[in-house]
Design an enzyme around this catalytic site. Structure first.
Site, PDB file in Angstrom:
ATOM      1  N   GLU A  91       0.829  -1.216   0.000  1.00 26.46           N
ATOM      2  CA  GLU A  91       0.000   0.000   0.000  1.00 26.46           C
ATOM      3  C   GLU A  91       0.868   1.273   0.000  1.00 26.46           C
ATOM      4  OE1 GLU A  91      -3.119  -0.246  -0.549  1.00 26.46           O
ATOM      5  OE2 GLU A  91      -3.690  -2.237   0.179  1.00 26.46           O
ATOM      6  N   VAL A  92       1.893   1.250  -0.817  1.00 25.75           N
ATOM      7  CA  VAL A  92       2.884   2.329  -0.812  1.00 25.75           C
ATOM      8  C   VAL A  92       2.290   3.692  -1.181  1.00 25.75           C
ATOM      9  CG1 VAL A  92       3.726   2.127  -3.199  1.00 25.75           C
ATOM     10  CG2 VAL A  92       5.313   2.768  -1.380  1.00 25.75           C
TER      11      VAL A  92
END
Ligand SMILES: [Zn+2]
Length: 197
Positions: A86-87
Site C-alpha cells: 500500500e505504498v
C-alpha cells in the site's frame, strides 16, 4: 559492498492480487532463509493493523509506519529484503529511502495502487514505477463486462463517486470494484479537467 540491490514494484487496481503476489515473493525468500522485513502505512486498516493481508486471507506480519523514515529504525545488517505494501499512502520521502536501500544492496519490493479512484496516477507510485528495475502490473476482471480491469471504481451510497469527492468521507457507505477503462465511471471528471486547463 553487496551489489544485488534493486527495486521491484507490483501495481494495479484493487482485487488484482497484489498482496498475494507480495506474500508469494516473501515466502520464496523465507524458504531460502533470507531475512525479510515488511512494512505498511498506518492508514490502511482494511483487515489488520500489523499484517499484510490479501483478499484470500494469506498474511504476513508487518510493521506499521506513519513516516517513510521510520523504516530505518527496523533495519539491521543482515536484512536481505524489505517489503512495503500500500505504498501509495506513504509520504514522498519513501522515494529517497528505497533508492538508498537498493543502493546499499537491499532487495526492495513495493506494492500499491497505480491509479486513484478518478483514474489518475498516485504520484508516489508513479515515481517508483519509473525508478524500478522490475515492474509487475497486475489486472483484475471488470465486474461489468469481463474485460481486463485496470481501474478501481469507487461507489458511494450506491452511485459512482464524483471526481471532486473527498478521498475520505465519514459516515458514507463506500465500496470499490474492479472495472475496465470503458466501464469505469467518474462523473464530473471531463468538466473539471477541462476547466482547469
Ligand atoms: Zn468493463
Amino acid at each position: 559492498m553487496e551489489r544485488n540491490g534493486s527495486i521491484e514494484i507490483i501495481c494495479g487496481p484493487m482485487f488484482a492480487g497484489k498482496s498475494e503476489e507480495i506474500i508469494r515473493r516473501v515466502r520464496r525468500m523465507e524458504y531460502a532463509k533470507k531475512k525479510v522485513i515488511c512494512f505498511k502505512p498506518g492508514i490502511d486498516n482494511r483487515y489488520s493493523q500489523d499484517e499484510i493481508v490479501s483478499h484470500n486471507q494469506s498474511k504476513k506480519k508487518s510493521y506499521v509506519i506513519s513516516s517513510s523514515k521510520d523504516i530505518y529504525k527496523y533495519l539491521d545488517d543482515d536484512v536481505y529484503s524489505i517489503v512495503i505494501d500500500e505504498v501509495q499512502f506513504l509520504d514522498m520521502g519513501i522515494i529517497s529511502v528505497i533508492e538508498d536501500l537498493a543502493s546499499k544492496g537491499i532487495r526492495v519490493i513495493v506494492g500499491g495502487l497505480d491509479l486513484d479512484f478518478r483514474g489518475e496516477p498516485f504520484t508516489v507510485t508513479m515515481e517508483i514505477l519509473a525508478r524500478a528495475e522490475k515492474v509487475t502490473k497486475l489486472s483484475a476482471i471488470c465486474v461489468r463486462c469481463g474485460n481486463e480491469a485496470t481501474r478501481t471504481q469507487r461507489i458511494i451510497n450506491g452511485i459512482p463517486a464524483f471526481y471532486e469527492d473527498e478521498i475520505i468521507q465519514i459516515g458514507a457507505f463506500e465500496k470499490y470494484e474492479p472495472r475496465c477503462r470503458y466501464c469505469h465511471e467518474v462523473p464530473h471528471k471531463e468538466e473539471i479537467v477541462k476547466e482547469s486547463k
